[in-house]
Design a protein around this motif. Sequence first.
Motif, PDB file in Angstrom:
ATOM      1  N   GLN A   1      21.585 -25.950 -48.301  1.00  0.00           N
ATOM      2  CA  GLN A   1      21.169 -25.099 -47.195  1.00  0.00           C
ATOM      3  C   GLN A   1      20.263 -23.971 -47.702  1.00  0.00           C
ATOM      4  O   GLN A   1      19.271 -23.631 -47.074  1.00  0.00           O
TER       5      GLN A   1
ATOM      6  N   VAL B   1      16.895 -25.368 -48.299  1.00  0.00           N
ATOM      7  CA  VAL B   1      16.195 -25.576 -47.029  1.00  0.00           C
ATOM      8  C   VAL B   1      15.694 -24.244 -46.487  1.00  0.00           C
ATOM      9  O   VAL B   1      14.532 -24.116 -46.083  1.00  0.00           O
TER      10      VAL B   1
ATOM     11  N   PHE C   1      15.119 -21.664 -48.127  1.00  0.00           N
ATOM     12  CA  PHE C   1      14.064 -21.199 -49.008  1.00  0.00           C
ATOM     13  C   PHE C   1      12.738 -21.834 -48.590  1.00  0.00           C
ATOM     14  O   PHE C   1      11.710 -21.162 -48.491  1.00  0.00           O
ATOM     15  N   GLY C   2      12.844 -23.104 -48.328  1.00  0.00           N
ATOM     16  CA  GLY C   2      11.645 -23.817 -47.876  1.00  0.00           C
ATOM     17  C   GLY C   2      11.135 -23.241 -46.578  1.00  0.00           C
ATOM     18  O   GLY C   2       9.936 -23.232 -46.308  1.00  0.00           O
ATOM     19  N   ALA C   3      12.067 -22.747 -45.757  1.00  0.00           N
ATOM     20  CA  ALA C   3      11.669 -22.165 -44.484  1.00  0.00           C
ATOM     21  C   ALA C   3      11.266 -20.704 -44.643  1.00  0.00           C
ATOM     22  O   ALA C   3      11.108 -19.986 -43.665  1.00  0.00           O
ATOM     23  N   GLY C   4      11.172 -20.249 -45.870  1.00  0.00           N
ATOM     24  CA  GLY C   4      10.677 -18.896 -46.109  1.00  0.00           C
ATOM     25  C   GLY C   4      11.771 -17.869 -46.314  1.00  0.00           C
ATOM     26  O   GLY C   4      11.493 -16.714 -46.575  1.00  0.00           O
TER      27      GLY C   4
ATOM     28  N   GLU D   1       8.681 -25.961 -54.921  1.00  0.00           N
ATOM     29  CA  GLU D   1       7.418 -25.898 -55.657  1.00  0.00           C
ATOM     30  C   GLU D   1       7.657 -25.609 -57.137  1.00  0.00           C
ATOM     31  O   GLU D   1       7.021 -24.768 -57.755  1.00  0.00           O
TER      32      GLU D   1
ATOM     33  N   SER E   1       9.183 -23.100 -38.534  1.00  0.00           N
ATOM     34  CA  SER E   1       9.229 -22.222 -39.688  1.00  0.00           C
ATOM     35  C   SER E   1       7.937 -21.429 -39.794  1.00  0.00           C
ATOM     36  O   SER E   1       6.869 -21.897 -39.446  1.00  0.00           O
ATOM     37  N   GLY E   2       8.090 -20.271 -40.274  1.00  0.00           N
ATOM     38  CA  GLY E   2       6.909 -19.441 -40.450  1.00  0.00           C
ATOM     39  C   GLY E   2       6.645 -19.231 -41.930  1.00  0.00           C
ATOM     40  O   GLY E   2       7.157 -19.958 -42.771  1.00  0.00           O
TER      41      GLY E   2
ATOM     42  N   ARG F   1       4.303 -20.424 -46.860  1.00  0.00           N
ATOM     43  CA  ARG F   1       4.530 -21.732 -47.467  1.00  0.00           C
ATOM     44  C   ARG F   1       4.104 -22.863 -46.545  1.00  0.00           C
ATOM     45  O   ARG F   1       3.750 -23.935 -47.002  1.00  0.00           O
TER      46      ARG F   1
ATOM     47  N   THR G   1      14.180 -31.224 -42.462  1.00  0.00           N
ATOM     48  CA  THR G   1      15.636 -31.101 -42.444  1.00  0.00           C
ATOM     49  C   THR G   1      16.156 -30.669 -41.091  1.00  0.00           C
ATOM     50  O   THR G   1      17.350 -30.655 -40.865  1.00  0.00           O
TER      51      THR G   1
END
Lengths: 1259, 176
Positions: free
Chosen positions: A255, A258, A260-263, A346, B35-36, B39, B137
């Motif tokens: 989670q 995820v 993190f991926g979403a900022g 990344e 998502s913002g 990235r 996800t």
Amino acid sequence: MDASEEPLPPVIYTMENKPIVTCAGDQNLFTSVYPTLSQQLPREPMEWRRSYGRAPKMIHLESNFVQFKEELLPKEGNKALLTFPFLHIYWTECCDTEVYKATVKDDLTKWQNVLKAHSSVDWLIVIVENDAKKKNKTNILPRTSIVDKIRNDFCNKQSDRCVVLSDPLKDSSRTQESWNAFLTKLRTLLLMSFTKNLGKFEDDMRTLREKRTEPGWSFCEYFMVQEELAFVFEMLQQFEDALVQYDELDALFSQYVVNFGAGDGANWLTFFCQPVKSWNGLILRKPIDMEKRESIQRREATLLDLRSYLFSRQCTLLLFLQRPWEVAQRALELLHNCVQELKLLEVSVPPGALDCWVFLSCLEVLQRIEGCCDRAQIDSNIAHTVGLWSYATEKLKSLGYLCGLVSEKGPNSEDLNRTVDLLAGLGAERPETANTAQSPYKKLKEALSSVEAFEKHYLDLSHATIEMYTSIGRIRSAKFVGKDLAEFYMRKKAPQKAEIYLQGALKNYLAEGWALPITHTRKQLAECQKHLGQIENYLQTSSLLASDHHLTEEERKHFCQEILDFASQPSDNPGHKIVLPMQSFAQLRDLHFDPSNAVVHVGGVLCIEITMYSQMPVPVHVEQIVVNVHFSIEKNSYRKTAEWLTKHKTSNGIINFPPETAPFPVSQNSLPALELYEMFERSPSDNSLNTTGIICRNVHMLLRRQESSSSLEMPSGVALEEGAHLLRCSHVTLEPGANQITFRTQAKEPGTYTLRQLCASVGSVWFVLPHIYPIVQYDVYSQEPQLHVEPLADSLLAGIPQKVKFTVTTGHYTIKNGDSLQLSNAEAMLILCQAESRAMVYSNTREQSSDAALRIQSSDKVTSISLPVAPAYHVIEFELEVLSLPSAPALGGESDMLGMAEPHRKHKDKQKTGHCMVTTDHKVSIDCPWSIYSTVIALTFSVPFRTTHALLSSGTRKYVQVCVQNLSELDFQLSDSYLVDTSDSTDLQLVPLNTQSQQPIYSKQSVFFVWELKWTEEPPPSLHCRFSVGFSPASEEQLSISLKPYTYEFKVENFFTLYNVKAEIFPPSGMEYCRTGSLCSLEVLITRLSDLLEVDKDEALTESDEHFSTKLMYEVVDNSSNWAVCGKSCGVISMPVAARATHRVHMEVMPLFAGYLPLPDVRLFKYLPHHSAHSSQLDADSWIENDSLSVDKHGDDQPDSSSLKSRGSVHSACSSEHKGLPMPRLQALPAGQVFNSSSGTQVLVIPSQDDHVLEVSVT
Amino acid sequence: MPLIPSLWESKANRSLEFSCLRPALGAGAGSCVTSGGSRDAARAGPPKLAVCIAVIAKENYLFYIRSTPTENELKFHYMVHTSLDVVDEKISAMAKALVDQRELYLDLLYPTEDYKVYGYVTNSKVKFVMVVDSSNTALRDNEIRSMFRKLHNSYTDVMCNPFYNPGDCIQSRCAE
């Protein structure tokens, strides 16, 4: 996982962990009890009730008993659970109050204080009672007092914290009981401690977790805490719970990634984002990978480290739980997930590093699973592991490509550098696999070491994967791996090995109709075939690809050019043909015949225009397009005669070919729809229906063998038919898309021509369409010239002008200028020449080509019709008017006036019953220019009228009635009716009673004419009359020619009235009316009206004393059964031949019905003696009475011919019986000679009184 | 890319709309986490729902396939085709279950490194396969299920169209 039973000092982080229980007090005592205790404790399960609603569990408890030391007690804040002592036991054997007070109490107090200092409440005091000791010391206090004392001193409210164990080392029931009680207590307290301490721990852990949003929170720290819990569960052998802890950690981490991926980055996570430097794969052979664990603890772990460690723990627990297949499944998920996470975070990863990691991990997991399962288990669970195999294969392949191990030349220096880097990242091999020959590490290292080794390993893996996929029926996956393998072989320049895989895959895609994979695989196959030098196959594949719309224009052009290049190569073997199926090259769309009925006469020109849809992307110059034609002659088949062909074949001449099977094939189990057509076959002569049925046109599609349909790729060997008949079209350029190609042929031999094959040749390449379906045929016929003459209407009517159609079918004869038809004239039939008559010339296909004026020259004998010039195989049509002179069927034997005409009644009775018109046949012989023989045609004319006459009497006055009946469908206008006496007797006068001179007569109607006969002297015995009436069709205003009147001749005989018959019925005397059932009297009065006349002179006439008399027979007959004649119904009377001679006959009759009844008929016959010589011998009356049937009644009613016949037969039977007996004869008096003055009168009959039944018959 | 999807353009007269498809896939949009952040720039475009959906006939030929991005169409074709192995496996395993207890949703067929392939089978053995980006996800099981249900409804609508010829490829111009 059997835990060792030895009481070892606690070694943390091994599987041998057990919950720690400390022992204080009498160590010797404990040592003596320990073996039994450690053996007995896990024997019985105990129910562990859990907090938070978790399901209770039965648990076998084990413990690690250690000596109590204060150091063992956890300090404040120490969260370690594994080292946590869950229970503290104080052992004492004391049974002496003194001893208790002196030492034990102090010891206990100290022990308790230590525990209290660490706020540990999980303790137990065990007092061991020993009978042996008791016996030795007699002055001891009762045991209970010590127990009570201890309880009193230490367990102020928890009396259960003190237990007594009696004689632990003896084998008695008391001992057993006390052990059981003790063990139960021990277990209960242990579980209580677990629940309490774990609960507390969990609460702390949760608190810690809730702080995860705080900046300083560290996942690694939390990880260690929750793992502690997992360890404890594992220690308690609650693997499920332990797994849950790890899964929670897994989910939490995921989670975070995820998020993190979403900022939403957490600080601690950045640490995991450090570049990957080591990729040595999963390690699953140790229960706990301490190295990784420590790195996590030190917060130095990379993402791969953390994941690897987490998975190794999950794997260990799953294997404990006997779920190796879940390991495989989770492993695949993990590997995919890791790759994704690294991407998401990344993290910089050297190229190939992940491939190495995945490859090693896959093999590690597989080997781990293999290590704990037997072969049979593995084989039956391939479905779970094959994914890993496939993944490993895939990764090895990409490594091979990356490191230049697949190229033909081998790796270059850059590739080698990369390889070295990758190997460096693997590090050194782990000690635990160092001795294993097939370790993943060794495999990878070897595979990357050389081209050959790579090939070996890659092939091994690929084959293994394909085999596994195949064995579990995942054919598509197997084919897909096979395609990769083929790609590899192509890289290695081994196309012969690649081909089989490509073919296999292609077949699979074709069978299920997946267009894009088909195209792609075909492209690969084309390359392969090109390398293999399979020219024919390559060209075929190329043609398929060139027509493939999924390719780009350039690619299609390329493949098309390949074909054209090959075709243009000068062949070293001239005449050698490469035969390819046409389907991919071009498609036959439709075919059009000209003439459109696809029927052509010998010598005629037939055009066949076909539409070919070229699939090629560029215009293709085709040297020739050839249609192979099969010729057959069907002799004796009416269907193939010129008449049938020209008339019946009425198709529009366009045949559409079904488009080639759609991009996706119709699957094997769904057959094409039935194509059903109605079929009617009509009789050639009268066009009546002979047979009818349903034809299925695609039987060959439906009934073909199923397996043949699976070979969707056209076999390359297309048979090229050689035939004598070819349609050829040379030098055609087929543009992309639809092309019109026209074949022109001149018909030679009559017969049926079937189009069989279509070939297009481009250089030495022949594209062949082996079967043209639906069947395309054309027919060639030859025809003799013919003349048909037929009436325009249904039937020709005599007397009025009628149209007759002449049809000249020229056939192979060409009508030249001056050719004419010579008609020999029939006398009674006129050919009416009209100036404006024109002839139409049609081609055989009924297209009008010209029309010309018709020249008709008539002479006495011959009418000559000059035909217009017409080419062969044409039809000339014209109409002529003919007139048959009317004739009346004469009654007498007079010869008719109509010369050659042969009027006749067809059948006498037929004419009477059915209202058939009298017909006349006229034969005309025609000389045709193409034949030396004359054609004789019979034309049948019908006389539209039927005429009958009748003689009507009124007393002695006489009338002649003529009835003209119109039998035709036309209406006529009648005019100028005449009736003349042909014998021209002067004293006879015919007075017409007809008022109108013009009278219409409608179709199927009759018109009556009446004349009165008047005479001055004695009337003649017979009268010859001729009736004539003019007629003309009512519809036509004016006719060009005057028509002859219709005549009818007849003869009237014996028309003078001789007798008057009068009948009367009287009611019985005293009654006013006749009644049913009662006898009435019938009186018949026969009166002679004239003196002797000429007509009376016959056999019946007898003469005596100047008086003439004749014998008459009367008969009363009631045909309508209204009357019953009682007594004699007939009799013979002798009638004087003198005027006003009267004979009265009286009879009795009985009415059978009530109402107005007509009188019974009274008939008069002339009674002729059989022979004058024998007449006296017979009592004629009695004779008649005996057998009235045998009386020969001459002149009986004619229409009743059947009854006449039957009577005749009876008569003949009788006559044979009465052979030789004389027979009187009866002769009916002619109708004109008897006048029944009472005919038409009726008598009222009333019903009898007692007759209540009223019979009503309704008809 | 060499492969032009001419399958869609041909037979334009037969073109039938998978009219509800957009809302079907849009259903996921509501729950999709938008998502913002910077990235996202790397992953161009809006969050994708399904990268590929396919409707496959009982006999395993394609009724309909649509994938985004289109340049990787071939890959998805192969992927969907290969996934039929698992679909078949699951169907045959399911055949033993009672008819009314049968679950149409086949769950995850198999994951690959980059994609997740989900399956769904109608009672008439028409298969729906959906490929979802692994990185997506936001799509949980429930979303996938509801997308399949919507897809099934749309498919039923297409089948109800009297102008649709059973067995033909389904044409649709608006699919995600």
